[in-house]
Design an enzyme around this catalytic site. Structure first.
Site, PDB file in Angstrom:
ATOM      1  N   SER A 137      41.398 106.181  42.731  1.00 32.70           N
ATOM      2  CA  SER A 137      40.824 105.371  43.797  1.00 32.70           C
ATOM      3  C   SER A 137      42.222 104.978  44.629  1.00 32.70           C
ATOM      4  O   SER A 137      43.351 105.003  44.312  1.00 32.70           O
ATOM      5  CB  SER A 137      40.207 104.074  43.422  1.00 32.70           C
ATOM      6  OG  SER A 137      40.024 103.124  44.324  1.00 32.70           O
ATOM      7  N   TYR A 150      40.436  96.136  38.146  1.00 32.61           N
ATOM      8  CA  TYR A 150      39.935  97.187  38.715  1.00 32.61           C
ATOM      9  C   TYR A 150      41.327  98.131  39.071  1.00 32.61           C
ATOM     10  O   TYR A 150      41.615  99.191  38.944  1.00 32.61           O
ATOM     11  CB  TYR A 150      38.973  97.208  39.793  1.00 32.61           C
ATOM     12  CG  TYR A 150      38.515  98.703  40.119  1.00 32.61           C
ATOM     13  CD1 TYR A 150      38.065  99.650  39.275  1.00 32.61           C
ATOM     14  CD2 TYR A 150      38.685  99.082  41.517  1.00 32.61           C
ATOM     15  CE1 TYR A 150      37.535 100.842  39.792  1.00 32.61           C
ATOM     16  CE2 TYR A 150      38.224 100.241  41.886  1.00 32.61           C
ATOM     17  CZ  TYR A 150      37.590 101.111  41.205  1.00 32.61           C
ATOM     18  OH  TYR A 150      37.177 102.437  41.439  1.00 32.61           O
TER      19      TYR A 150
HETATM   20  C1  8X3 Z   1      36.626 102.180  45.261  1.00 28.84           C
HETATM   21  C2  8X3 Z   1      37.589 101.486  46.316  1.00 28.84           C
HETATM   22  O1  8X3 Z   1      38.152  99.278  47.647  1.00 28.84           O
HETATM   23  O2  8X3 Z   1      36.419  99.119  45.889  1.00 28.84           O
HETATM   24  O3  8X3 Z   1      37.483 102.959  44.117  1.00 28.84           O
HETATM   25  O4  8X3 Z   1      38.846  99.385  45.371  1.00 28.84           O
HETATM   26  S1  8X3 Z   1      37.882  99.695  46.301  1.00 28.84           S
END
Ligand code: 8X3
Length: 252
Positions: A137, A150
């Site tokens: 990502s 994340y």
């Molecule tokens: C998804 C992109 O901007 O939500 O992997 O982190 S974000």
């Protein structure tokens, strides 16, 4: 041993994983679609079968090492591994985040990729021209407020890909990282916000054309179908309206 090249796709029950399975099947791969939700996998495999493609469903939780081991033992060939399973849980600040969310994100995005890669590497080497692909990502490359857990997990996936590429440079296996930015799928933001559809929709509000799962699948398939000596190390892909993780043009 099967003569058709085999591609394993994780997280294939929806979104980028399902779209990638469709594209790779159309490109001539026998696609083994894995995810936890068996019913959805079966529907996808049936759909692909109806189009004359070859797809095999296999219910699998990539964070379960023993299950991944059994899965690998069930294959006699693997040419491509697409590590796509993962996702975001919550968007809380570091001060307020739930450690269980962080743990779950690390388990799927990082350890899931590690489990699959370790268990399938012998088959990928044996193929003579293997590909490990990691769907990371843009969160694996820069942070943003509320992204903490994340972003940390996706940085982990990025580092796994980079390190593996160094370590297996003498093997006939390339390591590709595809880093998508804003992709509108049916589930990513909904999962992140615990099913809150309104909050999920706000992520894409006013953005003319967020990327689609198929845009990423197209890119993955392009990278995978380059000649084996061509290694697309890292490819960052965003919609035109997104210049950085939080510089997004929104039409009012
Ligand atoms: C998804 C992109 O901007 O939500 O992997 O982190 S974000």
């Amino acid at each position: 041993m099967s003569t058709t090249p085999i591609a394993v796709v994780t997280g294939a029950s929806s979104g980028i994983g399902a779209a990638t399975a469709k594209r790779l099947a159309a490109a001539g791969y026998r696609v083994v679609v894995t995810a936890r939700r068996e019913e959805r996998l079966r529907e996808l495999a049936d759909h692909l079968g109806g189009l004359g493609n070859d797809a095999v469903p296999y219910a699998l939780d990539v964070s379960d090492r023993d299950a991944v081991r059994r899965f690998a033992a069930s294959l006699d060939r693997c040419d491509v591994l697409v590590n796509n399973a993962g996702g975001a849980f919550g968007m809380d600040t570091v001060a307020d985040a739930d450690p269980d969310d962080w743990r779950a994100m690390y388990e799927t995005n990082v350890l899931g990729t590690l489990h699959m890669t370790q268990e399938l590497l012998p088959l990928l080497v044996a193929s003579g021209a293997g590909t490990v692909l990691v769907v990371s990502s843009t969160a694996g490359h820069a942070t943003y407020e509320g992204g903490g857990g994340y972003v940390a997990a996706k940085h982990g996936a990025h580092v796994l890909a980079q390190t593996l590429r160094l370590e297996i440079v003498a093997e006939p296996v390339r390591v590709i990282e595809i880093a998508p930015g804003m992709v509108r799928t049916e589930e990513f933001s909904l999962t992140r916000f615990g099913g809150d559809a309104e909050r999920a929709a706000k992520v894409y509000e006013g953005v003319a054309e967020p990327l689609t799962a198929d845009d990423i699948a197209d890119t993955i398939t392009w990278a995978v179908t380059r000649p084996p000596h061509v290694n697309v190390d890292l490819l960052v892909i965003r919609p035109r309206a997104q210049a950085s993780n939080y510089k997004v043009h929104r039409e009012r």
